[in-house]
Design an enzyme around this catalytic site. Structure first.
Site, PDB file in Angstrom:
ATOM      1  N   TYR A   1       0.857  -1.181   0.000  1.00 27.46           N
ATOM      2  CA  TYR A   1       0.000   0.000   0.000  1.00 27.46           C
ATOM      3  C   TYR A   1       0.892   1.229   0.000  1.00 27.46           C
ATOM      4  CZ  TYR A   1      -3.545   3.331   1.648  1.00 27.46           C
ATOM      5  OH  TYR A   1      -4.399   4.400   1.780  1.00 27.46           O
TER       6      TYR A   1
ATOM      7  N   ASP B   1       9.287   2.682  -0.458  1.00 26.82           N
ATOM      8  CA  ASP B   1       8.280   3.346   0.352  1.00 26.82           C
ATOM      9  C   ASP B   1       8.584   2.982   1.801  1.00 26.82           C
ATOM     10  OD1 ASP B   1       6.102   4.036   1.862  1.00 26.82           O
ATOM     11  OD2 ASP B   1       4.611   3.389   0.386  1.00 26.82           O
TER      12      ASP B   1
ATOM     13  N   LYS C   1       4.754   9.910   8.383  1.00 27.12           N
ATOM     14  CA  LYS C   1       4.432  10.537   9.666  1.00 27.12           C
ATOM     15  C   LYS C   1       5.485  10.428  10.769  1.00 27.12           C
ATOM     16  CE  LYS C   1       1.492   6.606   9.046  1.00 27.12           C
ATOM     17  NZ  LYS C   1       0.307   6.214   8.356  1.00 27.12           N
TER      18      LYS C   1
HETATM   19  N1  HOZ Z   1      -4.303   2.814   6.082  1.00 24.00           N
HETATM   20  C1  HOZ Z   1      -3.742   3.290   7.275  1.00 24.00           C
HETATM   21  C2  HOZ Z   1      -2.759   2.352   7.894  1.00 24.00           C
HETATM   22  N2  HOZ Z   1      -1.935   1.606   7.053  1.00 24.00           N
HETATM   23  C3  HOZ Z   1      -4.804   3.604   8.270  1.00 24.00           C
HETATM   24  C4  HOZ Z   1      -4.937   5.045   8.462  1.00 24.00           C
HETATM   25  C5  HOZ Z   1      -5.920   5.462   9.560  1.00 24.00           C
HETATM   26  O1  HOZ Z   1      -7.030   4.943   9.657  1.00 24.00           O
HETATM   27  O2  HOZ Z   1      -5.556   6.338  10.289  1.00 24.00           O
END
Ligand code: HOZ
Length: 432
Positions: free
Chosen positions: A146, A241, A269
């Site tokens: 992802y 990534d 982040k």
């Molecule tokens: N897709 C995000 C984690 N891999 C989740 C993001 C969220 O819900 O804060």
């Protein structure tokens, strides 16, 4: 519904009237684990507190970045000091240069870096840059990886796409989808075949060097090395990534652990200490293609935001201290080993994957090596495990396709309490 969470329930209902699904990001709706999301009132160290006054030992850590734990005093202080001086300027600051210098010093392949606001923005910008630099259009990614929700990446993606069990997303034109080739993770033969057939059209291979969005899946020996060789041979770029692995598995990320230098790296982040930030960087020669130095356009008012930059500098300062990653390794290896032993003793099909302080729990007996083997693990058992653990005060990712994170804030007592809860839940699963 469960009366332990009356306020969360009420908020969830209220939220659904004004926010799609009641949440601002799909996985957190907790649908895949058959329950409602908890609404959080505050967090400190290893603990989350919900609006109903329950507390939880948290293993989500805001999906990875909170490697120091929640509300670390130095990070909070840095944000307060910065906020007093203004929250956004849309103009350059010295702190941005300091953060960029820190990233360049720590991440082996990054010579120059551009700060953005999220991991999604970093990956979208990195492939635009790769396409411009190579003057080619195709992108290779891997099933179950992802890279945020950019159109080009919503093809056999992990995280929410895997959680919802959908192949991609309506709204992404098929013309865009046709430019993304998604191959099985850890299958170097498929990569070689694809390069043989289409190598002169491939701008970049983008990969999570340790997959973290289909649960944690480690690269088999030779996979990342093979990607490096193939991309060099065919004059394509290799993009790591490292939104999850950056500063998580080592100060210099997975590229430091595996000693492989990609051409471009995406960070997220964690470099903002949990505040909204992202970055992409790499070789100077490639990064010089970015505007205003070069022709590739990418911009943002909140890029290099002073609050995020201050939090990031404070967090990375702590992470650069000696012994931090050893501590994380010690906590995580203790925790995962004990979990495995307990499940094994009770005859539960269970396997864990882990690198450093990130790992995953799979209810399966199969070796986990790609999206196919991940899908063979029981999501139903994970969902039950999740619910039972949550009602015992342990907060895990509300999806079988996400990672579990250990932070520096997890105490031995936290880990032991969690193991005791898991022991009870394993008994339930074993039908005892
Ligand atoms: N897709 C995000 C984690 N891999 C989740 C993001 C969220 O819900 O804060």
């Amino acid at each position: 519904m469960n009366n332990r969470w009356p306020k969360s329930e009420t908020l969830f209902q209220r939220g659904q009237a004004v926010i799609p699904g009641g949440v601002n990001s799909p996985v957190r709706a907790a649908r895949a684990v058959g329950t409602i999301p908890l609404f959080i009132s505050r967090a400190q160290g290893s603990k989350l507190f919900d609006v109903d006054g329950n507390s939880y030992i948290d293993y989500v850590g805001s999906w990875g970045p909170l490697i120091l734990g929640h509300a670390h005093p130095r990070v909070v202080e840095a944000v307060k000091v910065a906020a007093d001086k203004g929250t956004s300027f849309g103009a350059p600051t010295e702190a941005e240069i300091k953060l960029a210098e820190k990233i360049v010093a720590l991440v082996p392949s990054i010579e120059m870096v551009r700060l953005v606001t999220s991991g999604t923005e970093a990956t979208m910008s990195a492939i635009r840059l790769a396409r411009a630099y190579c003057n080619r259009s195709l992108i290779i990614k891997f099933d179950g990886c992802y890279h945020g929700h950019g159109d080009s990446f919503l093809v056999k993606a992990g995280s929410g796409i895997a959680t919802l069990g959908i192949p991609g997303s309506p709204g992404v034109p098929k013309e865009i989808v046709s430019l993304t080739l998604s191959l099985p993770y850890n299958d170097l033969d498929k990569v070689r075949e694809t390069f043989k057939a289409l190598g002169d059209q491939v701008a970049a291979v983008i990969v999570e060097p340790v997959a973290g969005n289909m649960g944690v899946v480690l690269p088999v020996p030779g996979f990342l090395e093979g990607l490096r060789e193939e991309t060099l041979r065919h004059h394509s770029l290799l993009i790591f990534d490292e939104v999850i692995t950056g500063f998580r598995v080592a100060p210099g990320g997975a590229q430091e652990r595996f000693r492989i230098k990609p051409d471009l790296t995406c960070l997220g982040k964690i470099i903002g200490g949990g505040l909204p930030v992202g970055a992409y960087g790499g070789k100077k020669e490639i990064m010089s293609f970015i505007a205003p130095e070069g022709p590739v356009y990418q911009a943002g008012t909140l890029s290099g935001n002073p609050l995020a930059t201050a939090a990031g500098l404070a967090a990375l300062d702590i992470l650069s201290q000696k012994g931090i990653y050893e501590q994380l390794e010690e906590k995580a290896s203790f925790f995962f080993e004990k979990l495995n032993q307990m499940a094994q003793a009770k005859g539960i099909p269970f396997i864990t994957t882990r690198l450093g302080s990130m790992g995953s729990l799979f209810f399966s007996r199969e070796e986990i090596r790609d999206y196919e083997t991940v899908q063979q693990a029981s999501s139903e058992t994970y969902a039950r495990f999740y619910r039972e653990m949550r009602s015992r005060g342990v907060y895990l990712a509300p999806s079988a396709f996400e990672a579990l994170f250990i932070s520096l804030a997890h105490s031995q007592e936290d880990l032991e309490k969690t193991l005791a809860a898991a022991d009870e839940v394993f008994d339930l699963l074993a039908g005892k």
